[in-house]
Design a protein around this motif. Structure first.
Motif, PDB file in Angstrom:
ATOM      1  N   THR A   1       0.835  -1.203   0.000  1.00 33.53           N
ATOM      2  CA  THR A   1       0.000   0.000   0.000  1.00 33.53           C
ATOM      3  C   THR A   1       0.866   1.247   0.000  1.00 33.53           C
ATOM      4  OG1 THR A   1      -1.728   1.223   1.159  1.00 33.53           O
ATOM      5  CG2 THR A   1      -0.190   0.007   2.540  1.00 33.53           C
ATOM      6  N   LEU A   2       0.322   2.322  -0.562  1.00 33.60           N
ATOM      7  CA  LEU A   2       1.013   3.616  -0.483  1.00 33.60           C
ATOM      8  C   LEU A   2       0.592   4.378   0.764  1.00 33.60           C
ATOM      9  CD1 LEU A   2       0.825   5.007  -4.137  1.00 33.60           C
ATOM     10  CD2 LEU A   2       2.630   3.622  -3.120  1.00 33.60           C
ATOM     11  N   GLY A   3      -0.401   3.856   1.507  1.00 33.84           N
ATOM     12  CA  GLY A   3      -0.819   4.508   2.751  1.00 33.84           C
ATOM     13  C   GLY A   3      -2.002   5.445   2.569  1.00 33.84           C
ATOM     14  N   ALA A   4      -2.557   5.869   3.699  1.00 36.19           N
ATOM     15  CA  ALA A   4      -3.792   6.657   3.686  1.00 36.19           C
ATOM     16  C   ALA A   4      -3.570   8.114   3.279  1.00 36.19           C
ATOM     17  CB  ALA A   4      -4.448   6.602   5.066  1.00 36.19           C
ATOM     18  N   GLU A   5      -2.346   8.604   3.453  1.00 39.73           N
ATOM     19  CA  GLU A   5      -2.110  10.026   3.145  1.00 39.73           C
ATOM     20  C   GLU A   5      -2.327  10.328   1.659  1.00 39.73           C
ATOM     21  OE1 GLU A   5      -0.071   8.008   4.684  1.00 39.73           O
ATOM     22  OE2 GLU A   5       0.745   8.897   6.507  1.00 39.73           O
ATOM     23  N   ILE A   6      -1.993   9.347   0.814  1.00 37.67           N
ATOM     24  CA  ILE A   6      -2.177   9.548  -0.630  1.00 37.67           C
ATOM     25  C   ILE A   6      -3.656   9.744  -0.953  1.00 37.67           C
ATOM     26  CG2 ILE A   6      -2.138   8.299  -2.829  1.00 37.67           C
ATOM     27  CD1 ILE A   6       0.560   9.264  -2.333  1.00 37.67           C
ATOM     28  N   ASP A   7      -4.511   8.964  -0.298  1.00 37.69           N
ATOM     29  CA  ASP A   7      -5.949   9.118  -0.535  1.00 37.69           C
ATOM     30  C   ASP A   7      -6.391  10.533  -0.194  1.00 37.69           C
ATOM     31  OD1 ASP A   7      -6.059   6.533  -1.306  1.00 37.69           O
ATOM     32  OD2 ASP A   7      -7.180   5.775   0.423  1.00 37.69           O
ATOM     33  N   ARG A   8      -5.854  11.024   0.909  1.00 37.12           N
ATOM     34  CA  ARG A   8      -6.243  12.362   1.330  1.00 37.12           C
ATOM     35  C   ARG A   8      -5.761  13.404   0.322  1.00 37.12           C
ATOM     36  NH1 ARG A   8      -7.553  14.362   6.688  1.00 37.12           N
ATOM     37  NH2 ARG A   8      -7.350  16.602   6.726  1.00 37.12           N
ATOM     38  N   LEU A   9      -4.519  13.224  -0.124  1.00 39.58           N
ATOM     39  CA  LEU A   9      -3.962  14.151  -1.117  1.00 39.58           C
ATOM     40  C   LEU A   9      -4.864  14.232  -2.353  1.00 39.58           C
ATOM     41  CD1 LEU A   9      -1.428  15.838  -2.079  1.00 39.58           C
ATOM     42  CD2 LEU A   9      -0.583  13.711  -3.055  1.00 39.58           C
ATOM     43  N   ILE A  10      -5.305  13.068  -2.823  1.00 37.91           N
ATOM     44  CA  ILE A  10      -6.147  13.033  -4.020  1.00 37.91           C
ATOM     45  C   ILE A  10      -7.520  13.656  -3.711  1.00 37.91           C
ATOM     46  CG2 ILE A  10      -7.287  11.513  -5.712  1.00 37.91           C
ATOM     47  CD1 ILE A  10      -4.864   9.596  -5.343  1.00 37.91           C
ATOM     48  N   ARG A  11      -8.028  13.370  -2.503  1.00 37.77           N
ATOM     49  CA  ARG A  11      -9.321  13.927  -2.102  1.00 37.77           C
ATOM     50  C   ARG A  11      -9.272  15.457  -2.088  1.00 37.77           C
ATOM     51  NH1 ARG A  11      -9.878  10.175   2.045  1.00 37.77           N
ATOM     52  NH2 ARG A  11      -9.247  11.687   3.591  1.00 37.77           N
ATOM     53  N   VAL A  12      -8.234  15.996  -1.481  1.00 39.86           N
ATOM     54  CA  VAL A  12      -8.127  17.451  -1.384  1.00 39.86           C
ATOM     55  C   VAL A  12      -8.053  18.066  -2.771  1.00 39.86           C
ATOM     56  CG1 VAL A  12      -6.664  19.362  -0.624  1.00 39.86           C
ATOM     57  CG2 VAL A  12      -7.040  17.412   0.892  1.00 39.86           C
ATOM     58  N   SER A  13      -7.266  17.452  -3.664  1.00 43.11           N
ATOM     59  CA  SER A  13      -7.133  18.095  -4.968  1.00 43.11           C
ATOM     60  C   SER A  13      -8.402  17.933  -5.795  1.00 43.11           C
ATOM     61  CB  SER A  13      -5.903  17.587  -5.712  1.00 43.11           C
ATOM     62  OG  SER A  13      -5.975  16.215  -5.864  1.00 43.11           O
TER      63      SER A  13
END
Lengths: 214, 794
Positions: free
Chosen positions: A80-92
């Motif tokens: 996994t790349l981790g949960a932070e990546i999901d957040r990054l994509i969500r914010v953008s």
């Protein structure tokens, strides 16, 4: 620990349906910006486990059987790349959707690259074996219901925070589970083909009756 | 002795070591989860507990870590059976000793929203079932948690269904955060507020690596701390851990100075480790942690200490804002998220959230908006409503420690709001007014402030969590009012020692050049001791006044924040566009946002709005669409062009709403990602495009209940619904949703045919399948969705 260094941009362009398009200056800047954000934000983690075959918990359907045909061992992998990546994509997605889709496809590339590095690691540890490509739940008739089985086998929720929901979707989303076969005998090079490809329904090649050659 | 007596009377409380390690060593076999052994090998489990009791444990954890309904699904046992047996085994082992039994509860095993799909209420129900099943235990332990939101659901489930004390520990990684990004400070502040009895860390790392996390936690809480570390790192092959009992207890000894009182071991530890720790503790005495920080509010990822002026952004509030009200009515959460992100970008450190509007269900909207903001933004939030029931909902579903806005001196307000603030461990804004209105004098306001603080303290709210607002009155109506506000503020600050909060912009009503008056008043208030100015941070002079004040008062060390901010600003200003002569068509085709909106504004001076839309924007979008289909451009470029057109539409909308024409909309469309599916980027791309082509999108989000989709269609009289599903597993939900749409009477014509057009899309969907499940249209990509909308709605 595996560190990602550079992301395959043309692969990300291909995911976005832009195969053959050369990036203009503005797109090039956007891809560079997104690449550096992905590399900064990703928190790559993985687990794998060696299993002797046959293992009834791993096999379901015909495709995995033919995939592991002739193999003595299987390596069960999750990454996994981790949960932070999901957040990054969500914010953008709120602030800049064009950037979001580029981040999303580069992150998909990143998790593939992570898996390739894991393959190299496994190959190094098992020099006497030939390896198949990675086969994931959802390919062909290999049921996605195996997602939680594999995760629990690896203790993934506790060890790397990788889980599946009730519909067998992985969360964090930029994650992979897979099974790779190990054989002492050379393995006939199988093509992955459209049937086992995640892109099959949105693939521009396929739509035009072509094949990407993968 | 019960748990609280243990904490009071014993220097240290010894916990047990790992259960899983002993089970693995014994090679005991089980079917799907190790907790089954509570029933199939009760004697074995009891013997493990006894070993820990013999080695000195004061508290043993029942073998129930994963005994929740989700993980037990395939085990053939119920939660009640497994937990009942687990607690019984531990109780049996402890018989005749002073050892207490803790009901051990771990994470559910699914990621919660927003990263996963498990909702707060679902998590609560899982934990509630476990808490009730384990009612015979002496203590409840939640451990190995990585998500503060899940832990909050757990703690509430325990508090609302049991009176047992609670221990809560989380698992941190080497980077000092949990897998979901929780900061130790946020954990400490939130759990202390919720009223648990001991907090700390367990699992993931060895005790030698936990110092940074434990020391950070100790800065934010007076609670006794817990350490239950792993025996170092496991060898991937042998699964053996690398820190031996002797070294383990030495490492733990070095952490005692941070206020650690409860000590045990996690993965890899055995009774020998516990015995060694007991030996080591014999000549040590407990040092209580001394929190060094004053008052803090937080989200799960970020704690903000109120130790210098902190900007609260005021823009998420529909009062006097036509577009905001419209967004609330349309459920347009993205509009609100844009406001959130832009305020944070402009310098807001906390955001006020008010969604009070008569046309909507404020409770539901508050929860929805709080969750949505927290999914993209880490600033702590201030929950703002006049209705206690809205505050309660907000407090319950907020992740972290929020501020409540507000309570006042009226008895009704004090008795309804303060208990909520206490229960959920929040901070609260206290307005200095009561049933008689706003006192004219500083003295009168000070008295109310005092009353509010006394009442808060009486029910156990710490004074440092009450932020007093001495209320700004309009200076053009009453010139002395400014002085009264400032002197009340000064007295509250110096005599009551409370933090001060103040909405600033009321001061200038009725005056020209309001901005100048506002920023001057803000500076005056800061000098009198204002801590939390509630302002519009997007106004440069307002956020600038706060930044400058921090420099001048010496809180911004070496002026580094200030220099950072304004150097950055001057660097970007100098980039000016030299493409002044491009037309709107080219700007949209090339995706040049800033230029396009400037050109639109200029055009509106001389050209009719609808002419710009029909003769320039739509043709430009059409050209982009054709280029996309012919593979001349690809998805990000299509979106950039669409976004650029959107900016132009915004300019036109604003223009029209000023000239009081109704905004241009080509029709309303519902979009939703179906129940169970959490991948929504595809749906969001469709939304951007539909928006940009002038349709009003009612976006219901992802993982959407079919009933909500149907109800919304009926309520808003919507004729077109778009559904998305990414996975084969969720296609079933899509089918169910379509069936429900077709069945609903209000969505049928008199002859029984459907009034609603349903279009569907998603990676695994095919045209054939779409038709089979009863959709009207299958759309391969976002562009086709727009084409379909054109065909259906015009």
């Amino acid at each position: 620990m595996i560190k990602l260094e550079k992301l395959n941009r043309s692969e990300a362009v291909r995911y976005l349906g832009g195969a053959g398009i050369s990036l203009n200056y503005r797109m090039d800047v956007l891809f560079s910006e997104c690449e550096s954000e992905i590399l900064k934000t990703a928190n790559p983690k993985f687990l794998y486990l060696e299993k002797s075959l046959p293992d009834s918990r791993l096999t379901a359907g015909n495709d995995i059987k033919s995939h592991l045909d002739g193999c003595e061992k299987a390596i069960v992998i999750c990454a996994t790349l981790g949960a932070e990546i999901d957040r990054l994509i969500r914010v953008s997605q709120i602030s800049d959707m064009a950037k979001a889709v580029v981040l999303d496809s580069l992150a998909s590339v990143a998790v593939e690259q992570l898996c390739s590095k894991i393959d190299e690691l496994i190959a190094e540890k098992h020099p006497e074996y030939y390896m198949t490509f990675r086969f994931s739940p959802g390919y062909g008739d290999y049921p996605v219901e195996l997602q939680p089985v594999i995760l629990n086998m690896l203790d993934a929720p506790r060890k790397i925070g990788l889980t599946a929901n009730e519909n067998y979707l992985l969360a964090p989303s930029k994650s992979v589970t897979a099974v790779t076969g190990l054989s002492k005998e050379p393995i006939a090079q199988k093509k992955r083909g459209c049937a086992v490809c995640n892109m099959r329904e949105r693939c521009k090649y396929r739509r035009n009756g072509e094949h990407c050659g993968f | 002795m019960d748990f609280k007596a243990y904490l009071q009377n014993k220097e240290f409380v010894l916990l047990d070591g790992a259960m899983g390690t002993l089970i693995q060593q014994s090679k005991a076999e089980y079917n799907s989860v190790p907790e089954e052994l509570n029933i199939t090998s009760a004697d074995l489990i009891e013997s493990f507990h006894k070993k820990y009791i013999e080695s000195g444990a004061d508290i043993i954890y029942s073998n129930t870590f994963g005994a929740n309904a989700y993980k037990l699904k395939d085990s053939g046992y119920t939660v009640e059976e497994i937990i009942g047996a687990g607690v019984r085994n531990a109780k049996n082992a402890a018989k005749g000793t002073n050892t207490l039994v803790a009901l051990d509860i771990g994470p559910i095993g699914q990621l919660m929203e927003p990263s996963g799909s498990l909702s707060f209420d679902e998590a609560y129900d899982y934990f509630k079932q476990q808490v009730i099943a384990g009612k015979d235990a002496d203590v409840i332990v939640f451990e190995t948690m990585t998500d503060l939101y899940e832990l909050k659901a757990a703690v509430l489930a325990a508090k609302e269904n049991s009176d047992k004390p609670i221990i809560a520990t989380m698992t941190f990684e080497r980077n000092g955060r949990t897998f979901t990004g929780v900061a130790p400070a946020s954990m400490a502040v939130t759990l202390t507020g919720l009223g648990v009895d001991a907090i700390g860390v367990n699992c993931s790392l060895g005790p030698d690596e936990l110092e940074p996390v434990i020391s950070e936690i100790s800065k934010y809480t007076e609670l006794p701390l817990v350490i239950k570390a792993n025996a170092g790192l496991p060898d991937p092959n042998s699964n053996e851990y690398d820190i031996m009992p002797e070294r383990f207890s030495e490492c733990v000894a070095s952490l005692l100075k941070y206020g650690v009182k409860l000590i045990g071991g996690c993965c890899g530890t055995t009774p020998e480790y516990i015995a060694k720790i007991k030996e080591m503790l014999a000549d040590k005495s407990f040092t209580a942690s001394k929190p060094v920080v004053d008052t803090v509010v937080c989200s799960a990822e970020k704690a903000v200490e109120i130790n210098q002026p902190r900007i609260i952004g005021e823009r998420i509030n529909p009062t006097g804002k036509k577009l905001f009200k419209q967004a609330l009515e349309d459920n347009n959460i993205d509009y609100i998220l844009t406001q959130a992100l832009s305020q944070v970008g402009a310098g807001a450190e906390i955001l006020d959230v008010n969604v009070g509007h008569p046309e909507i269900d404020e409770q539901k909207m508050m929860v929805r908006v709080l969750k949505a903001i927290q999914s993209v933004c880490d600033a702590p939030l201030q929950i703002d409503s006049t209705k206690p029931e809205v505050l309660e909902k907000g407090l319950r579903y907020y992740n972290g420690k929020p501020i409540v806005n507000s309570v006042n001196g009226e008895e009704k307000s004090l008795s309804s709001v303060l208990p909520l603030v206490k229960k959920y461990g929040a901070s609260v804004v206290g307005l200095t007014l009561d049933e008689n209105g706003i006192p004219k004098t500083a003295e009168g306001r000070f008295e109310i402030a005092k009353r509010i603080v006394e009442r808060a303290e009486k029910i156990g709210i710490n004074k440092k969590d009450v932020y007093i607002d001495c209320l700004t009155l309009t200076v053009s109506a009453e010139q002395d009012a400014c002085r009264e506000t400032l002197s009340a503020l000064h007295r509250v600050k110096t005599e009551l020692g409370c933090k001060i909060c103040l909405g600033v912009s009321n001061i200038s009503f009725g005056l020209p050049n309001r901005e100048l008056v506002n920023s001057t008043f803000l500076t005056m208030a800061l000098e009198e001791g204002l801590d939390l100015p509630i302002i519009n941070p997007n106004v440069a002079s307002m956020s600038g006044a706060v930044r400058a004040y921090r420099v001048l008062s010496g809180t911004d060390k070496n002026s580094s924040d200030f220099i950072n901010e304004y150097n950055k600003a001057s660097a970007t200003v100098s980039v000016s566009s030299d493409k002044k002569d491009i037309d709107i068509f080219t700007a949209v085709c090339s995706g040049l946002k800033g230029e396009a909106s400037a050109i639109t504004a200029k055009l509106l001076e001389s050209t009719d709005a609808m002419q710009i839309v029909n003769d320039m924007l739509i043709p430009a979008l059409d050209k982009v669409g054709v280029d996309f289909e012919n593979n001349k451009i690809f998805l990000p470029q299509l979106i950039q062009s669409a976004n650029t057109a959107q900016e132009c539409f915004e300019v036109i909308k604003n223009h029209l709403s000023k000239t009081s024409c109704s905004p241009v909309s080509r029709g309303k469309i519902i979009l939703a990602t179906v129940k169970g599916d959490i991948h929504d980027i595809g749906k969001n791309i469709v939304k951007v495009l539909l928006d940009n082509y002038g349709y009003t999108v009612v976006d219901l989000g992802r993982d959407v209940d079919p009933q909500l989709i149907v109800d919304t269609a009926v309520e808003k009289n919507i004729k077109m619904i778009g559904l998305s599903a990414l996975m084969t597993t969720t296609l079933k939900s899509m089918e169910d949703t379509i069936r429900l749409i077709r069945e609903r009477k209000e969505l049928q014509n008199p002859d029984g045919t459907s009034k609603c057009v349903v279009f569907v899309g998603g990676a695994v969907l095919t045209e054939d399948y779409a038709m089979k499940i009863g959709a009207d249209y299958y759309c391969r990509d976002a562009k086709e969705s727009v084409d379909t909308a054109k065909r259906v709605l015009g």
